[in-house]
Design a protein around this motif. Sequence first.
Motif, mmCIF file in Angstrom:
data_model
loop_
_atom_site.group_PDB
_atom_site.id
_atom_site.type_symbol
_atom_site.label_atom_id
_atom_site.label_comp_id
_atom_site.label_asym_id
_atom_site.label_seq_id
_atom_site.Cartn_x
_atom_site.Cartn_y
_atom_site.Cartn_z
ATOM 1 N N ILE A 1 0.839 -1.202 0.000
ATOM 2 C CA ILE A 1 0.000 0.000 0.000
ATOM 3 C C ILE A 1 0.874 1.253 0.000
ATOM 4 C CG2 ILE A 1 -1.666 1.329 1.359
ATOM 5 C CD1 ILE A 1 -2.781 -1.366 2.353
ATOM 6 N N ASP A 2 1.902 1.257 0.851
ATOM 7 C CA ASP A 2 2.773 2.435 0.939
ATOM 8 C C ASP A 2 3.513 2.681 -0.369
ATOM 9 O OD1 ASP A 2 1.987 2.780 3.556
ATOM 10 O OD2 ASP A 2 3.758 1.809 4.412
ATOM 11 N N GLY A 3 4.006 1.608 -0.968
ATOM 12 C CA GLY A 3 4.826 1.778 -2.164
ATOM 13 C C GLY A 3 4.046 1.938 -3.439
ATOM 14 N N ALA A 4 2.889 1.283 -3.540
ATOM 15 C CA ALA A 4 2.132 1.296 -4.788
ATOM 16 C C ALA A 4 0.979 2.278 -4.769
ATOM 17 C CB ALA A 4 1.594 -0.100 -5.104
ATOM 18 N N SER A 5 0.528 2.693 -3.579
ATOM 19 C CA SER A 5 -0.639 3.555 -3.494
ATOM 20 C C SER A 5 -0.417 4.757 -2.585
ATOM 21 C CB SER A 5 -1.841 2.736 -2.989
ATOM 22 O OG SER A 5 -3.046 3.445 -3.133
ATOM 23 N N GLY A 6 0.851 5.079 -2.341
ATOM 24 C CA GLY A 6 1.154 6.268 -1.563
ATOM 25 C C GLY A 6 0.571 6.252 -0.166
ATOM 26 N N GLY A 7 0.316 5.057 0.366
ATOM 27 C CA GLY A 7 -0.253 4.937 1.699
ATOM 28 C C GLY A 7 -1.768 4.970 1.741
ATOM 29 N N TYR A 8 -2.405 5.241 0.605
ATOM 30 C CA TYR A 8 -3.865 5.251 0.536
ATOM 31 C C TYR A 8 -4.363 3.832 0.253
ATOM 32 C CZ TYR A 8 -3.705 10.370 0.166
ATOM 33 O OH TYR A 8 -3.504 11.696 0.400
#
Length: 497
Positions: free
Chosen positions: A298-305
């Motif tokens: 989530i952090d790496g692929a979706s900016g934490g969203y």
Amino acid sequence: MRISTTARAAALGLGAATLMLAGPALAQAPDGVRIAAILEPNTLDPTAGAAEAIDVVVYQNVFEGLTRISETGAVEPALATAWTVSEDGLTYTFTLAEDVIFHDGTSFDAEDVVFTFERIRAPDSINAQKALYAGIESITAIDPGTIEIRLAAPSGQFLFDIGRGDAVIVAPESAANNGTTPIGTGPFAFVEWRRGAEVVLERFDSYWGEAPALARATYLFIPDIAARVNALLAGTVDGTYNMGTQTLPVFLNNPRFKVLEGTTEGETILAINNAKPPFDDLRVRQALNHAIDRQAVIDGASGGYGTPIGSHFAPHHPYYVDLTGTYPYDPDKARALLAEAGFPNGFSATLKLPPVDYARNGGQIIASQLAEVGVKLEQINVEFPVWLEDVFTNKDFDLTIISHVEPFDIGIYANPDYYFGFDDAEFQGIMARLNRAVDDADRRALAEDAQRRLAQEAVNVFLYELPQIGVWDARLEGQWTNAPIEGVVLRNMRWAR
């Protein structure tokens, strides 16, 4: 099925130099809107394709169903203005809207409804959600303004299901050509599809319902995230329904724009070919689940969203069960399970990735995590039509990353021919009972059982629920913040005066 063809996560490495290319905002035509879409649909017929990109353009805009789904996920009247249900829950009688015409001038009546559902249920139907309508026992035109649909068993989802894009009403005169020249009854009529560039819609002046404020809508296909940012800053587009998260600082403090953060029905998964060795071994699938750190993805692929999930179900749904602890991140446990399954040194596999940021960026992270337990992945980037043919249709894959964005679509796992290749009699029995249940307490209990069964069987690696983050011209009103169903609905959009 609808699979996400939107770039839900940020492209990496978007530099300040790129952003500086954007010039001043262009003047906006007062009666139209220009929307940046990430991927171009392969067809404009939502009854004949599986891509979310189709509904983004045409759902509730060009085509309408008997019912429609609101931004809150509620069922609303559409071409059916009212209905009654028999006491046994099997017979639905619909009163149809009057004075409705298709965009080519042909009239709408009950025979068009019969044609639509018989076409969906036909043996040669290519409707992506054909299974949802298999429970229709008969469909009868009582008179031109009344239709009766009889079900083989009660269904608590029926009114919702006929409001999906898969069940929009089409006419026999035009259905064959809807893929390239869509003709529906909606508030906007198709004007032009410039392949590789844009689709143009115009307000249909003979629309039977309330006329929309917008006179024109243009969907521009801009797959590159830097190009979408530049288009927004330059004013050549007026907004996009889902923007990469790492670009948001560019817009958050800019009074020209508003950022709408909402939820979706998009379960993002590392999909596993359960019918193919070694993935037909539960221990291998369990190992993959233990090897993945969801939050890192989530952090790496979706900016934490995004919200972590442990089964194929949306966290905002009242029936949701948090099963993220079923297979916690534990590389040592993953290695032990692989050794127990006969792979002490791991194995090699392929990971086919469609051209969306959450898949391409997430694929790098997941490949790195799996390599730590000995699973070596060859990452294969494919264009979306190739993904649809190779993965979704021909099941020619080991692993893939995709978001399933249709609401309450856990039933896809009951189909052994679905591309996951999951064939489980226990799950099929749960879904059969759930599909017949109408009492809310019964439906909740069965939905919870279904979620638990998928988690226990480690059918896929369930990663996270996609956010929806729209970036729009601050003067534009009426956009949906949330996405309870696929589509960018235009009917309430208008420019502030």
